[in-house]
Enzyme design. Structure first.
Site, PDB file in Angstrom:
ATOM      1  N   TRP A   1       0.805  -1.097   0.073  1.00 63.80           N
ATOM      2  CA  TRP A   1       0.100   0.060   0.012  1.00 63.80           C
ATOM      3  C   TRP A   1       0.965   1.343  -0.055  1.00 63.80           C
ATOM      4  O   TRP A   1       1.930   1.309   0.806  1.00 63.80           O
ATOM      5  CB  TRP A   1      -0.854  -0.009   1.278  1.00 63.80           C
ATOM      6  CG  TRP A   1      -1.692   1.339   1.418  1.00 63.80           C
ATOM      7  CD1 TRP A   1      -2.853   1.516   0.572  1.00 63.80           C
ATOM      8  CD2 TRP A   1      -1.429   2.462   2.237  1.00 63.80           C
ATOM      9  NE1 TRP A   1      -3.476   2.984   0.956  1.00 63.80           N
ATOM     10  CE2 TRP A   1      -2.460   3.398   1.869  1.00 63.80           C
ATOM     11  CE3 TRP A   1      -0.315   2.918   3.022  1.00 63.80           C
ATOM     12  CZ2 TRP A   1      -2.458   4.487   2.599  1.00 63.80           C
ATOM     13  CZ3 TRP A   1      -0.391   4.099   3.604  1.00 63.80           C
ATOM     14  CH2 TRP A   1      -1.628   4.965   3.250  1.00 63.80           C
TER      15      TRP A   1
ATOM     16  N   LYS B   1     -16.792   5.090  -8.530  1.00 60.38           N
ATOM     17  CA  LYS B   1     -15.323   4.903  -8.112  1.00 60.38           C
ATOM     18  C   LYS B   1     -15.522   3.490  -7.185  1.00 60.38           C
ATOM     19  O   LYS B   1     -15.993   3.891  -6.022  1.00 60.38           O
ATOM     20  CB  LYS B   1     -14.830   6.031  -7.337  1.00 60.38           C
ATOM     21  CG  LYS B   1     -13.221   5.605  -7.080  1.00 60.38           C
ATOM     22  CD  LYS B   1     -12.527   6.801  -6.269  1.00 60.38           C
ATOM     23  CE  LYS B   1     -11.212   6.484  -5.682  1.00 60.38           C
ATOM     24  NZ  LYS B   1     -10.275   6.332  -6.518  1.00 60.38           N
TER      25      LYS B   1
ATOM     26  N   ARG C   1      -9.955  -2.331   8.306  1.00 64.77           N
ATOM     27  CA  ARG C   1     -10.616  -1.160   8.163  1.00 64.77           C
ATOM     28  C   ARG C   1     -12.010  -1.060   8.927  1.00 64.77           C
ATOM     29  O   ARG C   1     -12.836  -0.320   8.306  1.00 64.77           O
ATOM     30  CB  ARG C   1     -10.505  -0.480   6.710  1.00 64.77           C
ATOM     31  CG  ARG C   1     -10.840   1.051   6.402  1.00 64.77           C
ATOM     32  CD  ARG C   1     -10.843   1.134   5.063  1.00 64.77           C
ATOM     33  NE  ARG C   1     -10.916   2.831   5.076  1.00 64.77           N
ATOM     34  CZ  ARG C   1     -12.006   3.376   4.398  1.00 64.77           C
ATOM     35  NH1 ARG C   1     -13.093   2.794   3.861  1.00 64.77           N
ATOM     36  NH2 ARG C   1     -11.970   4.774   4.378  1.00 64.77           N
TER      37      ARG C   1
ATOM     38  N   ASP D   1     -14.498   0.902  -5.005  1.00 68.61           N
ATOM     39  CA  ASP D   1     -13.222   0.502  -3.942  1.00 68.61           C
ATOM     40  C   ASP D   1     -13.449  -0.942  -3.243  1.00 68.61           C
ATOM     41  O   ASP D   1     -14.330  -1.564  -3.287  1.00 68.61           O
ATOM     42  CB  ASP D   1     -13.075   1.558  -3.077  1.00 68.61           C
ATOM     43  CG  ASP D   1     -11.923   1.673  -2.548  1.00 68.61           C
ATOM     44  OD1 ASP D   1     -10.978   1.119  -2.712  1.00 68.61           O
ATOM     45  OD2 ASP D   1     -11.576   3.003  -1.938  1.00 68.61           O
TER      46      ASP D   1
ATOM     47  N   ASP E   1      -2.953   5.025  -3.843  1.00 67.60           N
ATOM     48  CA  ASP E   1      -3.451   6.067  -2.899  1.00 67.60           C
ATOM     49  C   ASP E   1      -2.388   7.035  -2.651  1.00 67.60           C
ATOM     50  O   ASP E   1      -2.600   8.290  -2.322  1.00 67.60           O
ATOM     51  CB  ASP E   1      -3.944   5.434  -1.410  1.00 67.60           C
ATOM     52  CG  ASP E   1      -5.242   4.848  -1.648  1.00 67.60           C
ATOM     53  OD1 ASP E   1      -5.943   4.814  -2.687  1.00 67.60           O
ATOM     54  OD2 ASP E   1      -5.506   4.128  -0.352  1.00 67.60           O
TER      55      ASP E   1
ATOM     56  N   ASP F   1     -16.435   8.957  -0.326  1.00 68.80           N
ATOM     57  CA  ASP F   1     -16.747   7.931   1.089  1.00 68.80           C
ATOM     58  C   ASP F   1     -17.578   9.239   1.982  1.00 68.80           C
ATOM     59  O   ASP F   1     -16.908  10.561   1.960  1.00 68.80           O
ATOM     60  CB  ASP F   1     -15.811   7.519   1.773  1.00 68.80           C
ATOM     61  CG  ASP F   1     -16.350   6.254   2.725  1.00 68.80           C
ATOM     62  OD1 ASP F   1     -17.503   6.323   2.784  1.00 68.80           O
ATOM     63  OD2 ASP F   1     -15.344   5.579   3.251  1.00 68.80           O
TER      64      ASP F   1
ATOM     65  N   CYS G   1     -10.528   0.475  -8.036  1.00 71.52           N
ATOM     66  CA  CYS G   1      -9.927   1.065  -6.963  1.00 71.52           C
ATOM     67  C   CYS G   1      -9.767  -0.219  -5.936  1.00 71.52           C
ATOM     68  O   CYS G   1     -10.589  -0.964  -5.379  1.00 71.52           O
ATOM     69  CB  CYS G   1     -10.345   2.107  -6.302  1.00 71.52           C
ATOM     70  SG  CYS G   1      -9.444   2.808  -4.882  1.00 71.52           S
TER      71      CYS G   1
ATOM     72  N   ASN H   1     -11.109  -2.621   0.198  1.00 69.34           N
ATOM     73  CA  ASN H   1     -10.261  -1.931   1.036  1.00 69.34           C
ATOM     74  C   ASN H   1      -9.774  -2.809   1.804  1.00 69.34           C
ATOM     75  O   ASN H   1      -8.870  -2.648   3.107  1.00 69.34           O
ATOM     76  CB  ASN H   1     -10.635  -0.856   1.699  1.00 69.34           C
ATOM     77  CG  ASN H   1     -10.603   0.532   0.825  1.00 69.34           C
ATOM     78  OD1 ASN H   1      -9.386   1.024   0.579  1.00 69.34           O
ATOM     79  ND2 ASN H   1     -11.685   1.569   0.927  1.00 69.34           N
TER      80      ASN H   1
END
Length: 747
Positions: free
Chosen positions: A207, A485, A452, A487, A557, A376, A535, A489
């Site tokens: 990351w 978008k 997360r 994502d 990122d 977000d 993403c 995560n």
């Protein structure tokens, strides 16, 4: 908002679906741009001649399918074959044990890495695949291999792109016997290289530090590149390039290269055996893999694409970029260029509301931005990353009248509208999880590890798939949205599927990704004007599988413009700049607190799809004017940057102080040059930049939109001059940049 589900009905159908259907991976679809294979029946040789490449395979006396040749294109009458089993060396390595097979089963005297390993319920694990038949349909070659006694058939599928010579390979594995079997490992293909000395290049990362180019010698033994994470991952990327010896570079040398089109756990293994033969085998990761097939069931592998050039790794990248633009990305040649985008995350994080977003939209539109994206925080109880994920309904405290007033405002400013979503995840603190705690990947009675503050929905379940598709479809139906978008995560953990019998649960590795592809495919069909970005906390899900169903990807990122030079350079070895989004964000940068000029930030980002992610409300009028000028300039050169042929003139890898890229338009009428100096050292001048890809006889006029060229540089000169004499840019100090455009004069 807790939506009613069809859980009971769908769960009842899950087992029936799994028993009746084969796994559906993306097979290489033959198109008119593929060449038609040929077959020499007398010598049992198949040939694919495409672009500047010949790929030939043959059947040996034992019925094994072998690679005969893969390299520069040969004449149609050049002799190839016949295929012969590899010679024996001793009783330990008997005849045929190391033959360069196209798709070997683990069985018999085979000692090399197999493409397929199975175990039957009666205890047999021996699998010897022999040639059975072939067919050619719509420019695609299909070859059937069979082990009659084991009751296993494998249909190998080949396509070859006429323009680039890139070959696509996949396999369909079927249980044609009378008893169940379990697949322990299944590759899409094995690529056999001519005997010789080689070195391997591949991409690694983490990351905020993705896309590091690595090089190592290919020596006896194995090099394994893989992801066990449930998705593509950024630790390794499923791409490789192999060249002869260690002398191959951007412009010279034989290079074989390829990438796996799969967004789940994967493995690519590079082997050199005791005979000096090098093979590359790639497909599903066999770690924790077990795919059970009852009689009549089958499994499709992903597609493994690979190509060859004798013009160095730069040419390999350009071939692959062209192939991706024309054959992989949605829309192909007719795809829209990436619009200039603004994303509000850095400005607001979770503190989004209608008034604040409207102010940002007004500022963005004034700069010439073409797409406005709310990140977000717009949905559910989403005031931080601890709650709300999975509840894809508008937060009425933040947007009292829904999203329509903001969307109308954005459209009225001349921009398209986009939203951030992460539909494969759920917070335990959400209405969705409280209603359906069984919908996540889990092992009953074991911990549910969070990343997360979220868990992974088990998209392999048909009811979960149906729910995700329903809520996204409703979101797009009820709101005039042009962009998502998308994502992702976190990695997988505790990948259980307790609704299935224990011997079926590991199908999750295949079914999850296939259902993800199905959702994306169906959303695109229902909403053809909506574009999607892939993403995954940056670049942790970039591969040819996800790229076939999305319009752009997010490489990292990390938006520090100096770090991005290396990130974007590494990305370009495998993937096309047409897909690569790059943002201008604030200074000092949030990743490393490094300060940089707005000029440096813009030029770094203009090498891909340009985006802006800074808090525009903090910019000065002078910064606004600078940004407007760069956005206007980018629109002039965008087609060249996104669709042209990329030449890496100076590499920033390994913290090198300099970087330079040149992109030449497909019609040859324009070239765009970006040059960067990360730090000045010992009063050394910036290296002379000798352009590539120009017409030597044509004349090109140079203009600078930022930076200074040395005194005496002509305004106009021949392509030969710019490629042989080159151009000198003046750089003094740290974090300096220059941007030049070379426009061809006349016709």
């Amino acid at each position: 908002m807790n939506r009613p589900s069809r859980t009971t009905q769908i769960l009842a159908a899950v087992m029936a679906c799994l028993l009746a259907a084969t796994a559906v991976a993306a097979a290489p679809a033959a198109r008119p741009k593929d060449v038609s294979p040929s077959y020499d029946a007398a010598h049992r040789i198949f040939r694919l001649d495409a672009g500047k490449v010949t790929y030939a395979i043959g059947v040996d006396a034992d019925g094994a399918l072998q690679t005969l040749y893969w390299g520069a294109r040969l004449s149609a009458d050049d002799p190839l074959g016949p295929a012969r089993p590899a010679p024996g060396r001793s009783s330990f390595d008997p005849v045929g044990g190391l033959s360069p097979q196209e798709y070997a089963g683990w069985g018999g005297t085979m000692t090399a890495t197999p493409a397929l390993k199975v175990r039957l319920d009666d205890g047999n694990r021996d699998l010897v695949l022999r040639y059975d038949s072939y067919r050619i349909e719509k420019n695609a070659l299909s070859i059937r291999l069979r082990d009659v006694q084991a009751g296993v058939t494998v249909d190998l599928r080949y396509t070859a792109d006429a323009a680039t010579g890139i070959v696509g390979r996949s396999a369909h594995i079927e249980n044609a016997g009378k008893q169940p079997l379990t697949i322990d490992s299944a590759a899409a293909a094995t690529w056999n290289l001519p005997r010789g000395d080689y070195s391997l290049r591949y991409l690694t990362g983490t990351w905020a530090g993705e896309w590091h180019l690595q090089t190592r010698a290919v020596t006896p033994g194995a090099t394994v590149l893989e992801s066990r994470r449930g998705s593509t991952g950024d630790e390794n990327n499923p791409w490789f390039a192999i060249g002869r010896g260690d002398a191959w570079n951007e412009e010279h040398g034989d290079v074989w290269f390829g990438a796996l089109a799969w967004s789940g756990s994967w493995r690519i293994q590079v082997d050199e055996d005791i005979l000096g033969q090098v093979r590359v085998t790639g497909g599903y990761n066999p770690f924790d893999f077990a795919y059970r097939l009852t009689p009549g069931q089958g499994l499709d592998t992903p597609v493994f694409y690979a190509g060859y050039t004798n013009d160095g790794v730069g040419a390999a990248s350009r071939l692959f970029h062209r192939f991706q633009r024309e054959r992989i990305l949605p829309g192909g040649d007719d795809a829209a260029l990436r619009p200039v985008l603004y994303n509000s995350w850095e400005a607001t994080e979770f503190k989004v509301d209608e008034a604040g977003q409207e102010r940002l939209a007004e500022k963005a539109a004034a700069l010439g931005v073409e797409r406005f994206v709310v990140d977000d925080g717009w949905f559910g109880a989403r005031d931080n990353d601890h709650a709300g994920l999975g509840d894809w309904v508008v937060n009425r405290r933040k947007f009292p009248n829904g999203l329509k007033p903001l969307i109308d405002k954005v459209h009225g400013l001349g921009m398209s509208f986009g939203l951030w979503v992460e539909p494969e995840m759920v917070n335990p603190d959400s209405d969705l999880y409280r209603a359906h705690p069984d919908w996540v990947l889990n092992f009953p009675g074991r911990q549910r590890s969070e990343g997360r503050n979220q868990l992974v929905l088990n998209l392999a379940r048909e009811d979960v798939k149906a729910h995700v598709l329903e809520v996204l479809d409703e979101l797009l139906r009820d709101n005039d949205i042009q962009f998502l978008k998308w994502d992702y995560n976190r990695n997988w953990s505790e990948p259980g599927w307790p609704q299935l019998p224990p011997d079926e649960q590991q199908k999750v590795y295949v079914a999850y990704v296939n259902n993800l592809y199905d959702i994306l495919r169906e959303l695109r069909a229902r909403h053809p004007n909506v574009e999607i970005e892939s993403c995954s906390g940056g670049g942790a899900r970039v591969d040819l599988g996800i790229m076939a169903l999305t319009d752009e990807v997010w490489p990292s990122d990390n938006t520090d413009p100096s770090d991005r030079l290396s990130i974007q350079d590494g990305f370009s070895y495998a993937y096309a700049p047409a897909t690569m989004m790059a943002w201008v964000t604030g200074s000092p940068n949030w990743v490393n607190a490094r300060s940089s000029s707005l000029d440096f930030r813009f030029l770094s980002a203009m090498q891909g799809g340009l985006g802006i992610g800074a808090n525009l409300l903090e910019w000065t009028p002078e910064e606004d004017a600078t940004a407007r000028a760069y956005v206007a300039e980018y629109k002039k050169i965008r087609r060249t940057v996104q669709r042209g042929a990329l030449y890496r003139l100076l590499s920033p890898q390994d913290r090198a102080p300099w970087s330079a890229t040149e992109t030449v338009a497909t019609d040859g009428r324009q070239a765009v040059l970006f040059a960067f100096q990360r730090q000045g050292e010992e009063a050394r001048p910036f290296p002379t930049l000798r352009l590539r890809g120009l017409d030597p006889a044509a004349r090109y006029r140079v203009r600078s939109f930022h930076g200074q060229v040395s005194a005496g540089t002509p305004e106009t000169a021949s392509g030969a001059y710019w490629m042989q004499r080159g151009v000198d840019v003046v750089m003094k100090g740290d974090l300096q940049a220059a941007g030049l455009v070379f426009d061809r004069e006349g016709k």
